[in-house]
Design an enzyme around this catalytic site. Sequence first.
Site, PDB file in Angstrom:
ATOM      1  N   ASP A  53       0.832  -1.200   0.000  1.00 57.06           N
ATOM      2  CA  ASP A  53       0.000   0.000   0.000  1.00 57.06           C
ATOM      3  C   ASP A  53       0.870   1.254   0.000  1.00 57.06           C
ATOM      4  OD1 ASP A  53       0.923  -0.138   2.590  1.00 57.06           O
ATOM      5  OD2 ASP A  53      -1.049  -0.042   3.542  1.00 57.06           O
ATOM      6  N   SER A  54       2.188   1.058   0.034  1.00 54.88           N
ATOM      7  CA  SER A  54       3.129   2.154  -0.196  1.00 54.88           C
ATOM      8  C   SER A  54       2.924   2.792  -1.556  1.00 54.88           C
ATOM      9  CB  SER A  54       4.571   1.645  -0.067  1.00 54.88           C
ATOM     10  OG  SER A  54       4.772   0.495  -0.874  1.00 54.88           O
ATOM     11  N   ASP A  96      -0.651  -6.240   0.107  1.00 54.25           N
ATOM     12  CA  ASP A  96      -1.087  -5.592   1.344  1.00 54.25           C
ATOM     13  C   ASP A  96      -2.601  -5.492   1.429  1.00 54.25           C
ATOM     14  OD1 ASP A  96       1.063  -5.012   2.972  1.00 54.25           O
ATOM     15  OD2 ASP A  96       1.530  -3.121   1.967  1.00 54.25           O
ATOM     16  N   LYS A 126      -0.730  -9.390   3.390  1.00 53.01           N
ATOM     17  CA  LYS A 126       0.017  -8.854   4.524  1.00 53.01           C
ATOM     18  C   LYS A 126      -0.850  -7.839   5.250  1.00 53.01           C
ATOM     19  CE  LYS A 126       3.480  -5.851   4.032  1.00 53.01           C
ATOM     20  NZ  LYS A 126       3.018  -4.697   4.868  1.00 53.01           N
ATOM     21  N   GLU A 128      -0.959  -5.236   8.956  1.00 54.87           N
ATOM     22  CA  GLU A 128      -0.170  -4.608  10.007  1.00 54.87           C
ATOM     23  C   GLU A 128      -0.839  -4.779  11.368  1.00 54.87           C
ATOM     24  OE1 GLU A 128       0.430  -0.529   8.989  1.00 54.87           O
ATOM     25  OE2 GLU A 128       1.192  -0.974   6.978  1.00 54.87           O
ATOM     26  N   GLU A 195       9.686  -3.696  10.678  1.00 58.58           N
ATOM     27  CA  GLU A 195      10.019  -2.400  10.080  1.00 58.58           C
ATOM     28  C   GLU A 195      10.521  -1.417  11.130  1.00 58.58           C
ATOM     29  OE1 GLU A 195       8.284   1.140   7.188  1.00 58.58           O
ATOM     30  OE2 GLU A 195       7.093  -0.672   7.509  1.00 58.58           O
TER      31      GLU A 195
END
Length: 306
Positions: A53-54, A96, A126, A128, A195
């Site tokens: 999602d970056s 993501d 993925k 978070e 991270e």
Amino acid sequence: MSSHPPAPRKHVTIHELRRMKESGERIAMVTAYDATAARLVAVAGVDAVLVGDSLGMAVQGHESTLPVTLDQMVYHSAMVRRGLARGDGRAHLVTDMSFGSYQASADEAVKAAMRLVAEGGAEAVKLEGGAEFGEVIRRIVRAGVPVMGHIGLTPQSVHKMGGYVVQGKDSEKAQQILRDARALEAAGCYALVLECIPSELARIVTSQLRIPTIGIGAGPHCDGQVLVLNDLLGLDASFTPRFVKRFGEVGAAVQDAVGAYVGEVKARAFPDDAHSFHSSSVRLVPVERHAEAAEEEPPDAIGAPI
């Protein structure tokens, strides 16, 4: 000397990633957001590709990842899947889960994960967060979708964390990261992104987990590394996080190439004869006839759009 072609490299699965950890072979992972980039990184030999999602920051120009939607993640994931197929087809594809697609309920999270696999071509998703997402992870895994965890600096929680800052620098926060790592492994994660945490902490986490750890800004002791492709290529000279090594200066090369193109167009040097098509059988219409035909057209006929 053998005349047989080299055997094709095996596709990287979640089991292969575990084997790589056990054997000590480092995992090389990068992001990709479109088919062209995916093909290039696949041919270069990466083990895994993350549709991150970056893309909200690297592609869309946002200041965070928060505006990225699930539909956009599906769209970019499908493009990357097609690009990997045009490469060597070996890389493992992870996508993501966007902000808001898994936080509200486990039911919504399962549906979102299934979309990323069914429509986006992802092999895994993925998400978070720490132990608080254990049940969400268990539900997604039970639905048949592998989950990669992500702890430490979690960009979707940037406002809660007070910015993009290193996590786990004091003993209490370091212990919480270690507890979260164990909880995510117990919940069924097959791998874990660490991270922006101290190298010493990443080493401890990696040594205490059976699943692979993949670091970004977490030092050299993780089982693998991941970088944003735009960062490692040097596409934006104004943005280089401390943990990023620029392996190329592609941004400068693009500017030079486009600048050369603009210069040749302005100087009427491009296209030259070598970059033009020719035909000896083209029948030319005299200018006078062309003008007469134009006058006979209805006044609202302005030609086809381009």
